[in-house]
Enzyme design. Structure first.
Site, PDB file in Angstrom:
ATOM      1  NE  ARG A  49      -4.233   1.721   2.157  1.00 35.56           N
ATOM      2  CZ  ARG A  49      -4.399   2.752   2.979  1.00 35.56           C
ATOM      3  NH1 ARG A  49      -3.516   2.988   3.931  1.00 35.56           N
ATOM      4  NH2 ARG A  49      -5.439   3.539   2.859  1.00 35.56           N
ATOM      5  CB  ILE A  75      -5.701   5.574  -0.959  1.00 33.20           C
ATOM      6  CG1 ILE A  75      -5.573   4.054  -1.047  1.00 33.20           C
ATOM      7  CG2 ILE A  75      -5.054   6.058   0.323  1.00 33.20           C
ATOM      8  CD1 ILE A  75      -4.099   3.566  -1.096  1.00 33.20           C
ATOM      9  CB  SER A  76     -10.745   2.938   0.077  1.00 34.08           C
ATOM     10  OG  SER A  76     -11.387   3.456  -1.055  1.00 34.08           O
ATOM     11  CD  GLN A  77     -11.289   2.521   7.616  1.00 34.92           C
ATOM     12  OE1 GLN A  77     -12.268   3.199   7.307  1.00 34.92           O
ATOM     13  NE2 GLN A  77     -11.208   1.859   8.741  1.00 34.92           N
TER      14      GLN A  77
END
Ligand code: SAH
Length: 230
Positions: A49, A75-77
């Site tokens: 990530r 950016i999504s969790q």
């Protein structure tokens, strides 16, 4: 300007802060929060990530938070990415392997990378051109080759490739777009956040022989699904 794609040298650096231990802590946290599928947890463990965020944010890449990626987007969790992946793929404890998946809101490409080896092919739409170009190059560097990208407004879906066995949306419209229901194959699932800012629900809609079945999964907070390309 969106973040530049990292060079090979950069990809090799920062080993300390992206250590196996840091990633393992994230995996444990997701497990504690109810992500039970070992294959999905393994994707969270193995997708780097830190390569999906700016260098300045790398040290925070394995925290369970959304992070800015430029252009007012995030950016999504990781928990939400894992939860959506599980909602899209899990069936009686196993993972089904949909042939064709439509993704709306490519963003950094992180959700795309998590999903790619678990499905046949991904068709990924993003309305912000510069974000799409960075994600496209990043996924090529990571040798993710089963994705087709398109710079477009997801409200149209991808008519030329429909129907889809799964549709996953990471920006929130006020209500479920009718077009996306029309582009679902029989038995197909749509995982989507709906509602206005501060009042969104993540839902799953399944196309059944008699119509559509809707389940509420949880309260969420996504960026809005906007109209038209940028
Ligand atoms: N899963 C992505 C999330 C990115 S945030 C990640 O983890 O990086 C949501 C993305 O949806 C943003 O990049 C935003 O530009 C995009 N988006 C918003 N409205 C859209 C629309 N109508 N069509 C396509 N993409 C859209």
């Amino acid at each position: 300007m969106a973040s530049a794609v990292k060079t090979d040298r950069h990809m090799m650096s920062g080993i300390g802060m992206t250590s196996a231990r840091t990633r393992e802590r994230l995996v444990q946290r997701l497990e504690q929060n109810g992500i039970s599928n070992p294959i999905i947890l393994d994707r969270i463990r193995s997708v780097p990530r830190h390569l999906f965020v700016d260098e300045a944010l790398e040290s925070r890449a394995y925290e369970d938070n959304a992070l800015p990626i430029g252009q007012g987007q995030t950016i999504s969790q990781p928990y939400i990415v894992a939860l959506m992946t599980q909602a899209l793929l899990q069936e009686n404890g196993d993972l089904r392997v949909p042939k064709k998946v439509l993704e709306i809101g490519t963003g950094s490409g992180y959700q795309t990378a998590i999903l790619a080896p678990l499905v046949g092919q991904i068709f990924s739409l993003e309305r912000v051109g510069p974000l799409l170009e960075v994600a496209r190059r990043r996924l090529a560097l990571l040798e993710v080759t089963t994705v087709r990208f398109r710079h477009d407004d997801g409200h149209r879906g991808w008519p030329g490739q429909a129907p889809f066995d799964g549709i996953i949306v990471s920006a929130a419209p006020e209500g479920v777009p009718e077009v996306l229901l029309e582009q679902l194959a029989p038995g197909g699932r749509l995982v989507i956040p709906v509602g206005s800012s501060g009042f969104q629900n993540l839902i799953r809609v399944t196309k059944t022989p008699s119509g559509f079945e809707q389940e509420d999964l949880c309260r969420v907070s996504f960026v809005p699904m906007l109209r038209d390309k940028q």
